[in-house]
Enzyme design. Structure first.
Site, PDB file in Angstrom:
ATOM      1  N   GLY A  45      45.564  -9.946  -8.612  1.00 20.83           N
ATOM      2  CA  GLY A  45      45.239  -9.694  -7.212  1.00 20.83           C
ATOM      3  C   GLY A  45      45.857  -8.366  -6.832  1.00 20.83           C
ATOM      4  N   HIS A  46      45.018  -7.339  -6.676  1.00 20.80           N
ATOM      5  CA  HIS A  46      45.512  -5.988  -6.398  1.00 20.80           C
ATOM      6  C   HIS A  46      45.086  -5.582  -4.998  1.00 20.80           C
ATOM      7  CE1 HIS A  46      45.569  -5.054 -11.012  1.00 20.80           C
ATOM      8  NE2 HIS A  46      46.302  -6.095 -10.684  1.00 20.80           N
ATOM      9  N   LYS A  77      50.536  -2.248  -8.293  1.00 21.26           N
ATOM     10  CA  LYS A  77      49.700  -1.431  -9.190  1.00 21.26           C
ATOM     11  C   LYS A  77      48.430  -0.976  -8.465  1.00 21.26           C
ATOM     12  CE  LYS A  77      49.536  -4.937 -11.974  1.00 21.26           C
ATOM     13  NZ  LYS A  77      50.539  -5.808 -11.308  1.00 21.26           N
ATOM     14  N   ASP A 110      52.461  -7.969  -9.711  1.00 20.24           N
ATOM     15  CA  ASP A 110      52.512  -7.709  -8.266  1.00 20.24           C
ATOM     16  C   ASP A 110      53.438  -6.557  -7.895  1.00 20.24           C
ATOM     17  OD1 ASP A 110      50.779  -9.870  -7.879  1.00 20.24           O
ATOM     18  OD2 ASP A 110      52.444 -11.288  -7.758  1.00 20.24           O
ATOM     19  N   GLN A 116      48.697  -7.831 -14.241  1.00 24.76           N
ATOM     20  CA  GLN A 116      49.913  -8.568 -14.612  1.00 24.76           C
ATOM     21  C   GLN A 116      51.070  -7.576 -14.859  1.00 24.76           C
ATOM     22  OE1 GLN A 116      46.725  -9.758 -16.281  1.00 24.76           O
ATOM     23  NE2 GLN A 116      46.705 -10.801 -14.332  1.00 24.76           N
TER      24      GLN A 116
HETATM   25  P1  GDP Z   1      49.585  -5.607  -7.688  1.00 31.07           P
HETATM   26  O1  GDP Z   1      49.118  -6.929  -8.176  1.00 31.07           O
HETATM   27  O2  GDP Z   1      50.569  -4.975  -8.608  1.00 31.07           O
HETATM   28  O3  GDP Z   1      48.471  -4.653  -7.347  1.00 31.07           O
HETATM   29  O4  GDP Z   1      50.364  -5.883  -6.323  1.00 31.07           O
HETATM   30  P2  GDP Z   1      49.893  -6.871  -5.120  1.00 31.07           P
HETATM   31  O5  GDP Z   1      48.788  -6.199  -4.384  1.00 31.07           O
HETATM   32  O6  GDP Z   1      49.658  -8.239  -5.623  1.00 31.07           O
HETATM   33  O7  GDP Z   1      51.224  -6.944  -4.270  1.00 31.07           O
HETATM   34  C1  GDP Z   1      51.793  -5.823  -3.680  1.00 31.07           C
HETATM   35  C2  GDP Z   1      51.827  -6.061  -2.154  1.00 31.07           C
HETATM   36  O8  GDP Z   1      52.705  -5.128  -1.564  1.00 31.07           O
HETATM   37  C3  GDP Z   1      50.483  -5.845  -1.485  1.00 31.07           C
HETATM   38  O9  GDP Z   1      50.385  -6.715  -0.388  1.00 31.07           O
HETATM   39  C4  GDP Z   1      50.565  -4.399  -1.004  1.00 31.07           C
HETATM   40  O10 GDP Z   1      49.728  -4.126   0.114  1.00 31.07           O
HETATM   41  C5  GDP Z   1      52.012  -4.299  -0.635  1.00 31.07           C
HETATM   42  N1  GDP Z   1      52.633  -2.968  -0.818  1.00 31.07           N
HETATM   43  C6  GDP Z   1      52.328  -2.015  -1.706  1.00 31.07           C
HETATM   44  N2  GDP Z   1      53.205  -1.006  -1.663  1.00 31.07           N
HETATM   45  C7  GDP Z   1      54.099  -1.331  -0.709  1.00 31.07           C
HETATM   46  C8  GDP Z   1      55.279  -0.721  -0.199  1.00 31.07           C
HETATM   47  O11 GDP Z   1      55.701   0.345  -0.647  1.00 31.07           O
HETATM   48  N3  GDP Z   1      55.945  -1.378   0.780  1.00 31.07           N
HETATM   49  C9  GDP Z   1      55.523  -2.559   1.276  1.00 31.07           C
HETATM   50  N4  GDP Z   1      56.259  -3.122   2.247  1.00 31.07           N
HETATM   51  N5  GDP Z   1      54.429  -3.190   0.825  1.00 31.07           N
HETATM   52  C10 GDP Z   1      53.729  -2.586  -0.160  1.00 31.07           C
HETATM   53  P1  IMO Z   2      48.715  -9.005 -10.841  1.00 29.13           P
HETATM   54  O1  IMO Z   2      47.704  -8.206 -11.617  1.00 29.13           O
HETATM   55  C1  IMO Z   2      51.830 -12.036 -10.827  1.00 29.13           C
HETATM   56  C2  IMO Z   2      51.451 -15.246 -13.791  1.00 29.13           C
HETATM   57  C3  IMO Z   2      51.208 -16.630 -13.242  1.00 29.13           C
HETATM   58  C4  IMO Z   2      51.901 -17.462 -14.315  1.00 29.13           C
HETATM   59  C5  IMO Z   2      51.554 -16.706 -15.587  1.00 29.13           C
HETATM   60  C6  IMO Z   2      50.349 -17.264 -16.338  1.00 29.13           C
HETATM   61  O2  IMO Z   2      48.294  -9.270  -9.436  1.00 29.13           O
HETATM   62  O3  IMO Z   2      50.060  -8.382 -10.953  1.00 29.13           O
HETATM   63  P2  IMO Z   2      47.743 -17.141 -15.882  1.00 29.13           P
HETATM   64  O4  IMO Z   2      46.929 -17.593 -14.715  1.00 29.13           O
HETATM   65  O5  IMO Z   2      47.620 -15.680 -16.172  1.00 29.13           O
HETATM   66  O6  IMO Z   2      47.524 -17.964 -17.110  1.00 29.13           O
HETATM   67  O7  IMO Z   2      49.275 -17.427 -15.448  1.00 29.13           O
HETATM   68  O8  IMO Z   2      51.284 -15.361 -15.191  1.00 29.13           O
HETATM   69  N1  IMO Z   2      50.492 -14.206 -13.329  1.00 29.13           N
HETATM   70  C7  IMO Z   2      50.764 -13.277 -12.409  1.00 29.13           C
HETATM   71  N2  IMO Z   2      51.863 -13.093 -11.652  1.00 29.13           N
HETATM   72  N3  IMO Z   2      50.802 -11.174 -10.747  1.00 29.13           N
HETATM   73  C8  IMO Z   2      49.701 -11.336 -11.507  1.00 29.13           C
HETATM   74  O9  IMO Z   2      48.699 -10.435 -11.544  1.00 29.13           O
HETATM   75  C9  IMO Z   2      49.631 -12.448 -12.360  1.00 29.13           C
HETATM   76  N4  IMO Z   2      48.719 -12.920 -13.230  1.00 29.13           N
HETATM   77  C10 IMO Z   2      49.251 -13.984 -13.814  1.00 29.13           C
HETATM   78  O10 IMO Z   2      51.803 -16.796 -11.976  1.00 29.13           O
HETATM   79  O11 IMO Z   2      53.295 -17.391 -14.155  1.00 29.13           O
HETATM   80 MG    MG Z   3      49.000  -8.926  -7.549  1.00 28.61          MG
END
Ligand code: GDP
Ligand code: IMO
Ligand code: MG
Length: 422
Positions: free
Chosen positions: A40-41, A16, A13, A222
């Protein structure tokens, strides 16, 4: 660009999705190489929010072919739901390709993941998306792949074979209802037709493209500290999010990788169980969680939050060989008088700068902090480093020096435009 990889530098998270969307404007291919719908991106463009779980975040760019490569595991129900939602948002999926070697996450994988997580002892805090059981079947060589799905008889044979092994576990170990093979096979027939138009030989597609010098962007899911081998086992995922996993997952040879982007939040988050030395369980933590809206994209769970752990980030830089860093969510840290960053761990009276991946040992480490001055101003409208408050610039410099990789991008908000290129 040639071949670039985007890797999560922490526990997932790290934003990416946003970074991939930014880099994908120059890419011919954008490729997911590991993980499944546990990811979840999020990408925010012109007020619209797009959520990706299996489909690469670069698909919003019309010149990019989006590829789900063989290292990914794919839940077809999740795929169809995601594809339908994106099509409603006007996303063109004709440029999608899916590898014939992609392993399918089946309903019995999800069930096994849920049943295992319902046991209190040994809980990992998974996303319950069936990821561990799917990769386990792959390693056990009883997995079902996209190539099997496309051949009715082969698919039926594979499903019968795997259920002969998995159903007794479901029944006897967990006391749950076994899966009916015939009903499952019938349910999956329409999925074959949904996937067929996209299915192709991904390793050859990408090897050919790499030989022609076409720009390829590999999208990690991840994060490094969730890697099956380099993360905090057993509190990890079951795939290889690290840069080396990008080669395994796509068929692209290691000597083709040119740029390795590490994406790190300006602080740290973690979802699920497992050690987290800089975790904040006080109101400072609540403040960061609220400002950063730290609730999971996939499961909605509140993320654990803490100060930036530079020991862990330096480890990620070394494991992956980062050539560039993207520091994200810097805007979340506005309004603090002082910010702490972890520069070492104290373990049994000794100080170390080396990350400790062994989970029980890491749980005993105490963070050693350096305190840096904070800044009051909101920074979401800054577009150059010079526009940032001096203390924010100093914070970034401290990270760069400690980690030993250049910061080339700073994110100051979720929007595509809320980006500082360095
Ligand atoms: P990922 O799994 O690495 O793609 O990240 P996620 O999408 O799960 O979580 C990142 C969250 O932060 C999302 O809700 C984005 O919309 C939000 N986000 C991304 N860049 C920024 C930032 O620079 N500032 C803030 N406040 N939110 C951001
Ligand atoms: P993105 O791509 C954050 C964590 C789960 C748990 C561990 C194992 O959005 O960054 P799993 O379901 O993969 O067997 O769970 O890994 N986990 C993540 N945490 N972002 C993710 O993906 C994750 N994918 C798995 O919370 O601790
Ligand atoms: Mg994510």
């Amino acid at each position: 660009m040639s071949v670039s990889v985007v890797v999560g530098a922490q526990w997932g998270d790290e934003a990416k999705g946003k970074v991939v969307d930014l880099l994908a404007k120059d890419a011919r291919y954008v490729v997911r190489y590991a993980g499944g719908s546990n990811a979840g991106h999020t990408v925010c463009v012109n007020g619209a929010t797009y959520k990706f779980h299996l489909i690469p975040s670069g698909i919003l760019h019309p010149q990019a072919t989006a590829v789900i490569a063989d290292g990914v595991v794919m839940d077809l129900r999740a795929f169809v739901a995601e594809a339908d939602a994106l099509q409603v948002q006007g996303v063109d999926l004709s440029r999608l390709r899916i590898g014939l070697g992609v392993h399918l996450t089946m309903p019995y994988h999800r069930l096994l993941d849920e049943l295992e997580e319902s046991q209190l002892e040994g809980r990992i805090g998974t996303t319950k998306r069936g990821i561990g059981p799917t990769y386990a079947d792959k390693a056990w060589r009883i997995g079902v792949r996209v190539a099997d799905l496309l051949d009715r008889d082969r698919f039926a044979q594979r499903v019968w074979r795997v259920l002969q092994r998995r159903n007794p576990t479901i029944q006897r170990v967990y006391n749950a209802t076994p899966i009916n093979a015939d009903a499952l096979i019938a349910e999956f027939e329409p999925y074959a037709e949904r996937v067929r138009p996209y299915a192709c030989d991904v390793p050859h597609l990408l090897m050919d493209a790499a030989e022609r010098g076409e720009p390829i962007l590999l999208e990690g899911a991840q994060g490094t500290l969730l890697d099956l081998d380099y993360g905090t086992y057993p509190y990890v995922t079951s795939s290889h999010p690290v840069a080396a996993g990008a080669c395994l997952g796509t068929g692209i040879a290691p000597n083709r990788l040119r740029e390795i982007w590490g994406v790190a939040k300006a602080y740290t988050t973690r979802v699920g169980e497992g050690p987290f030395p800089t975790e904040l369980t006080d109101e400072t933590g609540d403040r960061i969680r609220n400002r950063g809206r730290e609730y999971g994209t996939t499961t909605g769970r509140a993320r654990r939050v803490g100060w930036l752990d530079l020991v862990a980030l330096r480890y990620a830089a070394r494991v992956n060989g980062f050539t560039a860093l993207a520091v994200t969510l810097l805007d979340v840290l506005s309004g603090f008088d002082a910010l702490k960053v972890c520069v070492a761990y104290r373990l049994d009276g000794t100080i170390t700068r080396d990350f400790i991946a062994d989970a029980p040992t890491l749980a005993r480490c105490e963070p050693v902090y350096e305190t840096l001055p904070g800044w009051r101003e909101e920074i979401g409208d800054c577009r150059t480093l010079d526009e940032l408050p001096p203390n924010a610039r100093a914070y970034l410099q401290f990270i760069e020096q400690y980690v030993g990789a250049p910061i080339r991008l700073v994110s100051v908000g979720a929007g595509r435009e809320q980006t500082i290129w360095v």
